[in-house]
Design a protein around this motif. Structure first.
Motif, PDB file in Angstrom:
ATOM      1  N   SER A 176      -3.351  11.515   0.726  1.00 47.70           N
ATOM      2  CA  SER A 176      -4.798  11.427   0.933  1.00 47.70           C
ATOM      3  C   SER A 176      -5.490  12.282  -0.107  1.00 47.70           C
ATOM      4  CB  SER A 176      -5.156  11.896   2.350  1.00 47.70           C
ATOM      5  OG  SER A 176      -4.798  13.249   2.506  1.00 47.70           O
ATOM      6  N   GLY A 177      -6.789  12.283  -0.056  1.00 50.60           N
ATOM      7  CA  GLY A 177      -7.557  13.081  -1.007  1.00 50.60           C
ATOM      8  C   GLY A 177      -8.198  12.186  -2.047  1.00 50.60           C
ATOM      9  N   GLU A 178      -8.916  12.814  -2.939  1.00 53.14           N
ATOM     10  CA  GLU A 178      -9.643  12.106  -3.987  1.00 53.14           C
ATOM     11  C   GLU A 178      -8.691  11.839  -5.147  1.00 53.14           C
ATOM     12  OE1 GLU A 178     -12.894  10.136  -4.915  1.00 53.14           O
ATOM     13  OE2 GLU A 178     -12.646  11.157  -3.011  1.00 53.14           O
ATOM     14  N   ILE A 179      -8.451  10.560  -5.429  1.00 51.85           N
ATOM     15  CA  ILE A 179      -7.535  10.171  -6.500  1.00 51.85           C
ATOM     16  C   ILE A 179      -8.254   9.181  -7.415  1.00 51.85           C
ATOM     17  CG2 ILE A 179      -5.375   8.985  -7.040  1.00 51.85           C
ATOM     18  CD1 ILE A 179      -4.314   9.928  -4.337  1.00 51.85           C
ATOM     19  N   GLN A 180      -8.137   9.412  -8.721  1.00 49.11           N
ATOM     20  CA  GLN A 180      -8.698   8.481  -9.702  1.00 49.11           C
ATOM     21  C   GLN A 180      -7.645   7.411 -10.006  1.00 49.11           C
ATOM     22  OE1 GLN A 180     -11.557   8.072 -11.193  1.00 49.11           O
ATOM     23  NE2 GLN A 180     -12.591   9.816 -10.280  1.00 49.11           N
ATOM     24  N   PRO A 181      -7.969   6.136  -9.754  1.00 45.16           N
ATOM     25  CA  PRO A 181      -6.983   5.092 -10.016  1.00 45.16           C
ATOM     26  C   PRO A 181      -6.949   4.673 -11.484  1.00 45.16           C
ATOM     27  CG  PRO A 181      -8.935   4.129  -9.043  1.00 45.16           C
ATOM     28  CD  PRO A 181      -9.156   5.618  -9.103  1.00 45.16           C
ATOM     29  N   GLU A 189      -1.171  -3.349 -10.625  1.00 44.58           N
ATOM     30  CA  GLU A 189      -0.554  -2.088 -10.224  1.00 44.58           C
ATOM     31  C   GLU A 189      -1.558  -0.974 -10.448  1.00 44.58           C
ATOM     32  OE1 GLU A 189       3.800  -0.300 -10.695  1.00 44.58           O
ATOM     33  OE2 GLU A 189       2.714  -0.360 -12.587  1.00 44.58           O
ATOM     34  N   SER A 190      -1.811  -0.220  -9.404  1.00 45.13           N
ATOM     35  CA  SER A 190      -2.739   0.899  -9.497  1.00 45.13           C
ATOM     36  C   SER A 190      -1.956   2.192  -9.313  1.00 45.13           C
ATOM     37  CB  SER A 190      -3.815   0.774  -8.419  1.00 45.13           C
ATOM     38  OG  SER A 190      -4.705   1.860  -8.508  1.00 45.13           O
ATOM     39  N   LYS A 191      -2.107   3.079 -10.293  1.00 48.59           N
ATOM     40  CA  LYS A 191      -1.446   4.381 -10.238  1.00 48.59           C
ATOM     41  C   LYS A 191      -2.515   5.461 -10.241  1.00 48.59           C
ATOM     42  CE  LYS A 191       2.801   3.100 -12.585  1.00 48.59           C
ATOM     43  NZ  LYS A 191       3.734   3.434 -13.656  1.00 48.59           N
ATOM     44  N   ALA A 192      -2.134   6.631  -9.793  1.00 47.76           N
ATOM     45  CA  ALA A 192      -3.027   7.781  -9.868  1.00 47.76           C
ATOM     46  C   ALA A 192      -3.138   8.181 -11.336  1.00 47.76           C
ATOM     47  CB  ALA A 192      -2.490   8.929  -9.029  1.00 47.76           C
ATOM     48  N   LYS A 193      -4.368   8.323 -11.820  1.00 45.33           N
ATOM     49  CA  LYS A 193      -4.609   8.625 -13.232  1.00 45.33           C
ATOM     50  C   LYS A 193      -3.885   9.901 -13.635  1.00 45.33           C
ATOM     51  CE  LYS A 193      -8.357   6.948 -15.460  1.00 45.33           C
ATOM     52  NZ  LYS A 193      -9.737   6.626 -15.424  1.00 45.33           N
ATOM     53  N   GLY A 194      -3.130   9.794 -14.748  1.00 42.26           N
ATOM     54  CA  GLY A 194      -2.407  10.955 -15.252  1.00 42.26           C
ATOM     55  C   GLY A 194      -1.104  11.228 -14.523  1.00 42.26           C
ATOM     56  N   MET A 195      -0.745  10.381 -13.563  1.00 38.42           N
ATOM     57  CA  MET A 195       0.488  10.583 -12.799  1.00 38.42           C
ATOM     58  C   MET A 195       1.240   9.250 -12.751  1.00 38.42           C
ATOM     59  SD  MET A 195      -1.269  12.695  -9.685  1.00 38.42           S
ATOM     60  CE  MET A 195       0.232  13.137  -8.855  1.00 38.42           C
ATOM     61  N   SER A 196       2.460   9.311 -12.278  1.00 36.12           N
ATOM     62  CA  SER A 196       3.233   8.076 -12.156  1.00 36.12           C
ATOM     63  C   SER A 196       3.227   7.555 -10.719  1.00 36.12           C
ATOM     64  CB  SER A 196       4.673   8.304 -12.629  1.00 36.12           C
ATOM     65  OG  SER A 196       5.303   9.269 -11.803  1.00 36.12           O
ATOM     66  N   ASP A 197       2.489   8.226  -9.836  1.00 36.88           N
ATOM     67  CA  ASP A 197       2.447   7.812  -8.432  1.00 36.88           C
ATOM     68  C   ASP A 197       1.705   6.487  -8.282  1.00 36.88           C
ATOM     69  OD1 ASP A 197       3.694  10.173  -7.876  1.00 36.88           O
ATOM     70  OD2 ASP A 197       1.906  11.178  -7.105  1.00 36.88           O
ATOM     71  N   VAL A 198       2.375   5.497  -7.692  1.00 36.44           N
ATOM     72  CA  VAL A 198       1.766   4.196  -7.455  1.00 36.44           C
ATOM     73  C   VAL A 198       0.901   4.282  -6.203  1.00 36.44           C
ATOM     74  CG1 VAL A 198       2.227   1.778  -6.896  1.00 36.44           C
ATOM     75  CG2 VAL A 198       3.660   2.954  -8.560  1.00 36.44           C
ATOM     76  N   LEU A 199      -0.344   3.785  -6.324  1.00 37.03           N
ATOM     77  CA  LEU A 199      -1.235   3.730  -5.168  1.00 37.03           C
ATOM     78  C   LEU A 199      -1.018   2.427  -4.409  1.00 37.03           C
ATOM     79  CD1 LEU A 199      -4.513   4.979  -6.879  1.00 37.03           C
ATOM     80  CD2 LEU A 199      -2.842   6.326  -5.584  1.00 37.03           C
ATOM     81  N   PHE A 200      -1.074   1.314  -5.143  1.00 34.68           N
ATOM     82  CA  PHE A 200      -0.801   0.016  -4.523  1.00 34.68           C
ATOM     83  C   PHE A 200      -0.294  -0.963  -5.567  1.00 34.68           C
ATOM     84  CE2 PHE A 200      -5.298  -0.563  -5.727  1.00 34.68           C
ATOM     85  CZ  PHE A 200      -5.261  -1.796  -6.355  1.00 34.68           C
ATOM     86  N   LEU A 201       0.370  -1.989  -5.082  1.00 37.37           N
ATOM     87  CA  LEU A 201       0.881  -3.066  -5.912  1.00 37.37           C
ATOM     88  C   LEU A 201       0.464  -4.380  -5.267  1.00 37.37           C
ATOM     89  CD1 LEU A 201       2.653  -3.910  -8.333  1.00 37.37           C
ATOM     90  CD2 LEU A 201       4.598  -3.858  -6.779  1.00 37.37           C
ATOM     91  N   LEU A 202      -0.223  -5.224  -6.026  1.00 40.61           N
ATOM     92  CA  LEU A 202      -0.692  -6.514  -5.545  1.00 40.61           C
ATOM     93  C   LEU A 202      -0.127  -7.592  -6.449  1.00 40.61           C
ATOM     94  CD1 LEU A 202      -2.635  -8.400  -3.896  1.00 40.61           C
ATOM     95  CD2 LEU A 202      -4.375  -7.836  -5.577  1.00 40.61           C
ATOM     96  N   ASN A 224       0.855  -1.179   0.000  1.00 40.65           N
ATOM     97  CA  ASN A 224       0.000   0.000   0.000  1.00 40.65           C
ATOM     98  C   ASN A 224       0.898   1.238   0.000  1.00 40.65           C
ATOM     99  OD1 ASN A 224      -1.963   1.901   0.335  1.00 40.65           O
ATOM    100  ND2 ASN A 224      -3.068   0.754   1.896  1.00 40.65           N
ATOM    101  N   VAL A 225       1.369   1.598  -1.183  1.00 41.25           N
ATOM    102  CA  VAL A 225       2.338   2.684  -1.331  1.00 41.25           C
ATOM    103  C   VAL A 225       1.750   4.016  -0.900  1.00 41.25           C
ATOM    104  CG1 VAL A 225       3.827   3.893  -2.972  1.00 41.25           C
ATOM    105  CG2 VAL A 225       3.468   1.422  -3.197  1.00 41.25           C
ATOM    106  N   MET A 226       0.517   4.288  -1.290  1.00 41.17           N
ATOM    107  CA  MET A 226      -0.100   5.578  -0.976  1.00 41.17           C
ATOM    108  C   MET A 226      -0.205   5.783   0.531  1.00 41.17           C
ATOM    109  SD  MET A 226      -3.645   7.234  -2.335  1.00 41.17           S
ATOM    110  CE  MET A 226      -4.793   6.759  -1.063  1.00 41.17           C
ATOM    111  N   ALA A 227      -0.601   4.769   1.274  1.00 41.67           N
ATOM    112  CA  ALA A 227      -0.725   4.890   2.728  1.00 41.67           C
ATOM    113  C   ALA A 227       0.633   5.101   3.378  1.00 41.67           C
ATOM    114  CB  ALA A 227      -1.403   3.655   3.305  1.00 41.67           C
ATOM    115  N   GLN A 228       1.667   4.457   2.838  1.00 43.31           N
ATOM    116  CA  GLN A 228       3.010   4.611   3.399  1.00 43.31           C
ATOM    117  C   GLN A 228       3.523   6.037   3.229  1.00 43.31           C
ATOM    118  OE1 GLN A 228       5.581   1.611   1.717  1.00 43.31           O
ATOM    119  NE2 GLN A 228       4.162  -0.030   2.230  1.00 43.31           N
ATOM    120  N   ARG A 229       3.119   6.676   2.138  1.00 46.07           N
ATOM    121  CA  ARG A 229       3.553   8.053   1.873  1.00 46.07           C
ATOM    122  C   ARG A 229       2.685   9.075   2.594  1.00 46.07           C
ATOM    123  NH1 ARG A 229       4.317   7.482  -4.556  1.00 46.07           N
ATOM    124  NH2 ARG A 229       6.229   6.281  -4.515  1.00 46.07           N
TER     125      ARG A 229
END
Length: 165
Positions: free
Chosen positions: A40-45, A73-86, A32-37
């Protein structure tokens, strides 16, 4: 007619039998990359799913192990930020009889994954939900297309090898 004047009995194809003897998670990783960083906020995966298949004969007669590997792999839409990796390896143990030898390979890599996929789908949904995201409900996977693509890839790879190899 046969030589003795009788009508020969038509050859009956052997009855195909398939039983799922067991299924289990061999390996599971959820990062859970996003939680580790602390994001927060509204992010489109934007979700990317990779599927790999493997099958092998077990020591017991007519038993096979089929491994369905997923990397999500889920990234924030339009960005390279990884949300989570399963990453998950899900295994089915099958008893199979009556499948002709020349059809066994596609049977193992198409029909067997089709049988265990609903269980894997539920696990992915539960893990993503428990990780703090909306449950990820995977679309059906076209195992026939995956099998054909892999065959084409292997044929292309063999065709590119030097003739003296």
């Amino acid at each position: 007619m046969s030589e003795n004047g009788e009508n020969p009995q038509p050859q009956q194809a052997p009855q195909v039998q398939m039983k799922i003897l067991g299924q289990y998670v061999r390996d599971l990783s959820f990062e859970n990359v996003m939680a580790q960083r602390g994001a927060s906020g509204e992010i489109q995966p934007d979700v990317n799913v990779q599927v790999n298949l493997d099958a092998k004969k077990r020591q017991a007669e007519d038993q096979y192990e089929v491994i369905l590997k997923l990397k999500v792999e889920s990234k924030a839409k339009g960005m390279s930020d990884v949300l989570f990796l399963l990453e998950i390896e899900y295994v089915g143990i099958f008893f199979i009889q009556g499948v002709p030898e020349d059809q066994l390979h596609p049977f193992l890599l198409i029909e067997c994954p089709r049988q265990i996929f609903p269980f894997l789908r539920r696990i992915v949904s539960d893990v993503t939900r428990d990780g703090g995201y909306p449950p990820l409900n995977l679309d059906n996977i076209d195992f026939v297309a995956i099998y054909r693509n892999e065959l084409a890839r292997r044929q292309a790879a063999q065709g590119q090898q030097p003739a003296d190899a």
